[in-house]
Write a protein that holds these residues in place. Structure first.
Motif: not given
Length: 71
Positions: A48-71
């Motif tokens: 939101v602070s970057m001017g994007q309107s986050p959808s639930q799908k996009r949030l899940k994608q970002v969280m999954a991406s972050m989770k896969s990079h931490t393994k």
């Protein structure tokens, strides 16, 4: 002090350090798994602070991406 006593003291110190290291590592892995350093709310507010309107799908994608990079 005999040679055997010195060897046993050094061996006990080494075993203690190695055991402590692995115990602390396991504790931190469990802690970070249960309390992730970043949550969906944090990602949502960043988007939101970057001017994007986050959808639930996009949030899940970002969280999954972050989770896969931490393994």
């Amino acid at each position: 002090m005999s040679f055997l006593a010195v060897v046993l003291i050094i061996l006990a110190l080494v075993v203690g350090f190695v055991g402590g290291f692995f115990a602390a590592r396991k504790y931190m892995e469990t802690y970070l798994k249960n309390n992730p350093p970043i949550s969906e709310e944090m990602v949502r507010s960043m988007m939101v602070s970057m001017g994007q309107s986050p959808s639930q799908k996009r949030l899940k994608q970002v969280m999954a991406s972050m989770k896969s990079h931490t393994k």
